[in-house]
Design a protein around this motif. Structure first.
Motif, mmCIF file in Angstrom:
data_model
loop_
_atom_site.group_PDB
_atom_site.id
_atom_site.type_symbol
_atom_site.label_atom_id
_atom_site.label_comp_id
_atom_site.label_asym_id
_atom_site.label_seq_id
_atom_site.Cartn_x
_atom_site.Cartn_y
_atom_site.Cartn_z
ATOM 1 N N LEU A 191 -8.862 -13.594 0.207
ATOM 2 C CA LEU A 191 -9.218 -12.941 1.441
ATOM 3 C C LEU A 191 -10.431 -13.535 2.126
ATOM 4 C CD1 LEU A 191 -9.260 -9.154 1.928
ATOM 5 C CD2 LEU A 191 -8.800 -10.975 3.548
ATOM 6 N N TYR A 193 -9.170 -1.644 -3.815
ATOM 7 C CA TYR A 193 -9.159 -2.213 -2.476
ATOM 8 C C TYR A 193 -8.121 -1.472 -1.636
ATOM 9 C CZ TYR A 193 -8.960 -5.857 1.101
ATOM 10 O OH TYR A 193 -8.994 -6.543 2.284
ATOM 11 N N TYR A 209 3.265 -6.217 10.297
ATOM 12 C CA TYR A 209 2.560 -7.401 10.799
ATOM 13 C C TYR A 209 3.296 -7.982 11.998
ATOM 14 C CZ TYR A 209 0.032 -7.391 6.381
ATOM 15 O OH TYR A 209 -0.767 -7.042 5.324
ATOM 16 N N ARG A 221 2.985 2.482 5.957
ATOM 17 C CA ARG A 221 3.542 1.122 5.925
ATOM 18 C C ARG A 221 2.762 0.256 6.901
ATOM 19 N NH1 ARG A 221 9.827 0.751 5.916
ATOM 20 N NH2 ARG A 221 9.391 1.099 3.703
ATOM 21 N N LYS A 222 2.509 -0.950 6.426
ATOM 22 C CA LYS A 222 1.727 -1.860 7.268
ATOM 23 C C LYS A 222 2.648 -2.903 7.879
ATOM 24 C CE LYS A 222 -2.575 -4.558 6.910
ATOM 25 N NZ LYS A 222 -3.497 -5.170 5.957
ATOM 26 N N ASP A 264 3.762 0.949 -0.683
ATOM 27 C CA ASP A 264 4.957 0.767 0.142
ATOM 28 C C ASP A 264 5.906 -0.250 -0.488
ATOM 29 O OD1 ASP A 264 6.579 1.120 2.458
ATOM 30 O OD2 ASP A 264 5.846 -0.825 3.199
ATOM 31 N N THR A 292 -5.600 -11.513 -3.974
ATOM 32 C CA THR A 292 -5.690 -11.206 -2.545
ATOM 33 C C THR A 292 -7.149 -11.236 -2.098
ATOM 34 O OG1 THR A 292 -3.814 -9.760 -2.850
ATOM 35 C CG2 THR A 292 -4.989 -9.553 -0.776
ATOM 36 N N LEU A 314 -0.866 -13.081 3.681
ATOM 37 C CA LEU A 314 -0.868 -12.175 4.838
ATOM 38 C C LEU A 314 -2.287 -11.733 5.200
ATOM 39 C CD1 LEU A 314 2.242 -9.900 4.094
ATOM 40 C CD2 LEU A 314 1.967 -11.478 6.001
ATOM 41 N N HIS A 315 -3.049 -11.379 4.176
ATOM 42 C CA HIS A 315 -4.428 -10.925 4.434
ATOM 43 C C HIS A 315 -5.287 -12.042 5.012
ATOM 44 C CE1 HIS A 315 -4.559 -6.842 2.439
ATOM 45 N NE2 HIS A 315 -3.306 -7.248 2.283
ATOM 46 N N ASP A 352 -2.402 0.710 -0.201
ATOM 47 C CA ASP A 352 -1.346 1.199 0.711
ATOM 48 C C ASP A 352 -0.147 0.260 0.733
ATOM 49 O OD1 ASP A 352 -2.915 3.281 1.356
ATOM 50 O OD2 ASP A 352 -3.711 2.416 3.217
ATOM 51 N N GLU A 353 -0.470 -1.012 0.793
ATOM 52 C CA GLU A 353 0.594 -2.003 0.899
ATOM 53 C C GLU A 353 1.433 -2.058 -0.390
ATOM 54 O OE1 GLU A 353 -1.170 -5.440 2.458
ATOM 55 O OE2 GLU A 353 0.481 -5.718 3.853
ATOM 56 N N TYR A 396 7.136 -5.668 7.797
ATOM 57 C CA TYR A 396 6.210 -5.314 6.716
ATOM 58 C C TYR A 396 6.412 -6.257 5.530
ATOM 59 C CZ TYR A 396 10.276 -2.567 5.108
ATOM 60 O OH TYR A 396 11.536 -2.174 4.725
#
Lengths: 115, 881
Positions: free
Chosen positions: B76, B24, A82, A79-80, B33, B72, A58-59, B29-30, A31
């Motif tokens: 993106l 966004y 990769y 949690r994402k 975390d 981002t 990352l995106h 979420d990211e 992550y």
């Protein structure tokens, strides 16, 4: 922990995606925070990808299909994670050899004796 | 101990992020975390949750997070950006549902018209393109100059011409002749008592399958029509005759006396071909019963040539005419040839004796032009309405700009909005097209099918793209160019660099299209009405025409009995026989010797003594052919045009002149001589597209092909039953068919009829669009001048005075629109009308009506909106403004 290097960010910007791909190639899935930390540790703090650079990259890599992600609920939050894709591995192989080639040529160039 | 955050703690972090107006979701979420891991790390080092949170989420840090979201997203993708714009555009459309609805309806109407027109026109232009190298397959047409100066332009050519062209002109690679007898023929199956009456049989040379691209399913294309007594049938005909059995090798009988061997089965002809047939007999059979095949001067055949690629048309025509000169001598000088590529025949073949009713480029261009005007009106409608709405959004654009939006962002925003409306309208119009296609096909007697092909995909793509940029581009450019300060003050200059108010230009165009289309519609309706109600010179009402297919089954000597039986019926007024149907038939021509002329080509019509009475044709001089005068079986009646053609000054002077021509009977040709006993008023025997021309009538019972029954009742069903019974009493095997001449007339002028329908609907649609546009326009003006209206009202101005104020401006624009539209309409429709020998004249009244109707529409829609605007709370408006 060795001291953080002061490389010019602009100089390194092009290498960040390769560093991330390399990391994910060996250690998938990871992550965001983990990637940032592991790059720093494994490079002896020579390469530090700040979160300001990390997440956009990352995106972007995910959008290009070089990495993929999945979500998992950990400690009351999402949690994402990769991991690298086959396309990402190919991209890493080709782009890293280009980068090495660039560096070799650069080394050869600066070693040139000028009168 | 390792600390893990509780649900509440995580929610607190999330709330702090959301408080930064971060939207966004994947990023949120990211970040939750990421920051949670950091907080947990600090807590593990001994800090409390609050302390850790304070360190990790300091104000500066939170701003960083906001910046990170932006970075981002910027990094993106373009997709996200577009998605966002579309979301904004969707919200903008939702905010003004009324205007959005009008926009959508207007554009959908315009698109539906455009798509239907494209499908129709592309189908018309697809005719005969399926042949190999269609541009090089040319049909020979003939213009014959008569001694009296008349020109006869026909799709026919001579039978001996084609073979001579191939042998004498090197550029002609191959030829195929077709012949189609104008009347149905009788076919029988050998050894079976089954008869078929075929209305669509052609005779063709052996090269039929190499020149044209029609698929032979059974048989050998090289030999199927190579010899005499051969016939190829279509799949449907084969099924009709023999069911599922293969017809190959079977024998059928033509007109009871000519046996034909079936040597091939061809696929049914496609719809988009300028001729079709149910049976194709070999041309080589014709000499057995068609004795005039070797005559160079008889034009009754269709000749198609395959040309060498490199040939210039003028050059080849010279060579073809040289062939005629070499074989016809001096007579050839009366013949002028022309060529037309096979794939152009359907769209521009309008000569006498065409194999089918073709369309015309002029007609198709007119349809396309009207459709384009309707489409342009709907797009301009959108621009006007978008402009009106955008004025309320100037401040919104100002704020966007202050927040840092660049020019491109503003342009994209407006284009995206236009794209959404355009795409939605296109989608709706596709549904409408799908639903309407069948109905429209029937209404206009055309083929319109919504099928996906590269052409329609490209058309749709171009239509959406062009309309998006046309409709959204104007406001996008205007809004993107405005300075933030002016925008925040709500100022928007709609004038171009040269000081032209583009809004007024667009509105004037709308008035122009509205006036133009109404005027065009009135003229088209008048012309079609003129054609349909025109005095034809004879009375076609209550006349039933019964075709006589075969004299084999319907013996001529029994006609007097039948005629008598028909006449005895109470519902029958009179009965006459003729060689031709008066509407949509191929007239005969003959070379008459009269006065100073040896060969004066004139139309030939064979009638009986009652013909003139049944059709109520006026006799101007002399008398009708009479039963009591024995010699009248060889005497002549002529029309006014024939009098002029012969060069006689008046109808009276024509009486008593002797005429003769070469006629045909079963024993061969013979010279028929008689006296002109009467002159009748001109009546329309040929198409209304051409002049009446000279006609000579005489009695020739062997040429009886139609029985014309004049009814004295409106009870058609019973009368037809009675006629059928009488017919069957005498001719048990002869088929009884009938057609009312009035119905035949409608069929013969189906294009005019379709155009009438088409123009009516197009104009109705464009008027609806124009009304929508006017609502938008007045809405637009009142939006700009709301403050002005309010002040005027406060100062005592009446609603009527306000209406006049607005109305004056519109009248100016209507006047300019009319000045541009009406001359254009006059020019285009004058050209269209020139294709008719008989036409209704255009009048200023039609132009006047179109202007008046537009003025009424403007006045009504303006009145409604001004009335509504002037009744809103003035103080509220003044405070807001």
């Amino acid at each position: 922990m060795s001291k953080k290097n002061n490389y010019d960010k602009e100089l390194l910007r092009g290498l960040y995606p390769l560093l991330i791909l390399k990391l994910l190639k060996g250690y998938s899935p990871q992550y965001g925070y983990q990637i940032e930390k592991n790059v720093r540790i494994l490079s002896n703090s020579n390469f530090v990808i700040t979160e300001g650079s990390l997440y956009p990259i990352l995106h972007k890599l995910e959008e290009k299909g070089l990495i993929k992600s999945h979500h998992k609920e950990i400690n009351n939050r999402i949690r994402k994670y990769y991991s690298i894709t086959k396309k990402g591995i190919n991209e890493f192989e080709s782009q890293s050899s280009i980068a090495i080639d660039v560096i070799e040529n650069f080394k050869a160039f600066i070693k040139l004796e000028t009168s | 101990m390792y600390y893990s955050l509780t649900k509440k703690q995580v929610q607190r972090i999330e709330k702090m992020i959301l408080d930064q107006r971060i939207h966004y979701q994947p990023f949120i979420d990211e970040m939750v975390d990421h920051l949670s891991v950091k907080v947990e790390g600090l807590m593990n080092e001994g800090h409390s949750f609050d302390e850790s949170l304070k360190i990790v989420l300091s104000k500066a840090q939170l701003q960083e997070v906001k910046k990170l979201e932006y970075t981002t997203k910027r990094h993106l993708n373009f997709n996200y950006m577009l998605k966002n714009y579309f979301k904004l555009a969707y919200r903008a459309l939702k905010k003004y549902p009324g205007t959005s609805f009008i926009n959508l309806v207007g554009l959908s109407l315009g698109f539906t018209v455009a798509i239907l027109t494209f499908l129709y026109v592309s189908n018309e232009y697809s005719y005969d393109n399926f042949h190999h190298d269609p541009d090089n397959i040319q049909r020979v047409a003939t213009s014959i100059q008569f001694d009296n100066g008349d020109l006869y332009e026909t799709a026919f050519s001579g039978a001996p011409w084609g073979p001579a062209f191939v042998s004498d002109v090197p550029e002609v690679e191959e030829m195929c002749r077709l012949m189609k007898y104008r009347l149905p023929v009788m076919m029988g199956i050998s050894n079976m008592d089954v008869k078929f009456y075929e209305k669509n049989m052609i005779w063709a040379d052996s090269t039929f399958f190499s020149l044209f691209n029609y698929k032979l399913i059974e048989g050998d294309p090289k030999s199927a029509l190579g010899m005499s007594n051969q016939v190829v049938v279509t799949e449907s005909t084969a099924k009709r005759y023999f069911g599922d059995e293969s017809p190959l090798g079977k024998v059928i009988t033509y007109e009871n006396n000519q046996e034909l061997l079936i040597t091939g089965v061809i696929e049914d002809f496609p719809e988009n071909t300028h001729f079709n047939a149910d049976l194709i007999g070999s041309f080589a059979t014709l000499p057995k019963f068609w004795r005039i095949l070797d005559r160079w001067g008889v034009v009754y055949y269709y000749t198609y040539l395959r040309m060498n690629n490199s040939v210039q048309e003028a050059e080849i025509i010279d060579k073809l005419e040289d062939v005629l000169s070499a074989n016809m001598g001096e007579d050839a000088s009366d013949y002028t040839l022309s060529l037309k590529a096979i794939n152009d025949i359907h769209t521009s073949g309008n000569l006498e004796n065409e194999l089918t009713n073709n369309s015309s480029t002029r007609y198709l261009n007119l349809v396309v032009l009207i459709a384009l005007v309707v489409l342009a009106a709907s797009v301009i409608n959108y621009i006007n309405l978008a402009t009106a709405r955008s004025l309320k959004r100037v401040k919104e654009v100002g704020i966007t700009k202050v927040m840092g939006s660049g020019k491109i962002l503003v342009i994209t925003k407006f284009i995206a909005e236009a794209f959404i409306v355009t795409s939605l309208a296109f989608f709706l119009s596709l549904i409408a097209t799908g639903l309407l296609a069948n109905g429209v096909s029937q209404l206009f007697d055309a083929t319109i099918r919504l099928r996906w092909s590269p052409g329609i995909v490209l058309f749709s793509f171009v239509l959406i793209l062009v309309c998006t940029f046309l409709s959204g581009g104007y406001m996008a450019m205007k809004m993107s160019g405005i300075s933030p300060l002016k925008a925040l003050n709500g100022q928007l200059n709609l004038k171009t660099g040269r000081g032209v108010d583009l809004k007024k230009v667009l509105v004037t165009f709308q008035f122009m299209s509205c006036i133009g289309l109404i005027a065009a519609n009135l003229i088209i309706q008048k012309q079609v009405k003129f054609l349909f109600t025109r005095e034809l010179g004879y009375d076609k009402s209550h006349v039933v025409s019964i075709p006589v297919y075969s004299t084999q089954l319907v013996p001529i000597d029994k006609f007097p009995v039948l005629k008598n039986d028909f006449t005895e019926l109470a519902s029958v007024k009179d009965v006459a026989i003729s060689s031709h149907n008066l509407i949509g038939d191929q007239p005969y021509n003959a070379a008459y010797a009269v006065d100073r002329y040896d060969t004066l080509i004139m139309g030939r019509l064979h009638v009986d003594h009652d013909f003139v009475d049944v059709f109520d044709i006026d006799v101007l001089a002399g008398r009708n052919l009479l039963k009591t005068v024995t010699n009248d079986t060889s005497n002549f009646l002529i029309n006014e045009s024939a009098v002029k053609a012969i060069g006689i000054k008046s109808p009276e002077e024509a009486i008593g002149h002797t005429m003769s021509y070469t006629a045909q009977n079963r024993n061969g040709s013979y010279r028929r001589t008689g006296t002109i006993v009467g002159v009748v008023k001109d009546f329309n025997f040929r198409s209304l597209h051409s002049d009446i021309g000279p006609i000579v009538m005489d009695i020739q019972p062997s040429r009886t092909h139609f029985i014309n029954v004049k009814l004295s009742t409106n009870d058609y069903t019973n009368t037809i039953d009675q006629l059928r019974t009488k017919w069957n009493d005498i001719f048990q095997h002869g088929p009884f068919e009938y057609v009312f001449l009035e119905d035949k007339f409608d069929t013969a002028y189906k294009f005019e009829s379709s155009l009438k329908q088409l123009s009516f609907w197009f104009v109705t649609i464009s008027v609806v669009i124009a009304i929508l546009g006017l609502i938008g326009l007045t809405h637009f003006d009142t939006s700009i001048r709301l403050k002005e209206i309010s002040i005027r009202k406060v100062l005592g101005s009446s609603t009527t005075a306000l209406l006049i104020l607005f109305w004056k401006d519109y009248i100016k624009m209507i006047a300019i629109g009319a000045l541009i539209a009406l001359p254009a309409v006059w020019y285009i429709l004058n050209k269209w009308l020139s294709g008719y020998a008989f036409r209704a004249e255009m009048s200023f009244l039609q132009f006047g009506y179109s202007i008046s109707l537009t003025v009424v529409l403007v006045t009504v829609s303006t009145a409604i909106i001004i009335f509504r605007a002037s009744n809103t709370k003035l103080t509220e408006i003044l405070r807001n403004e």
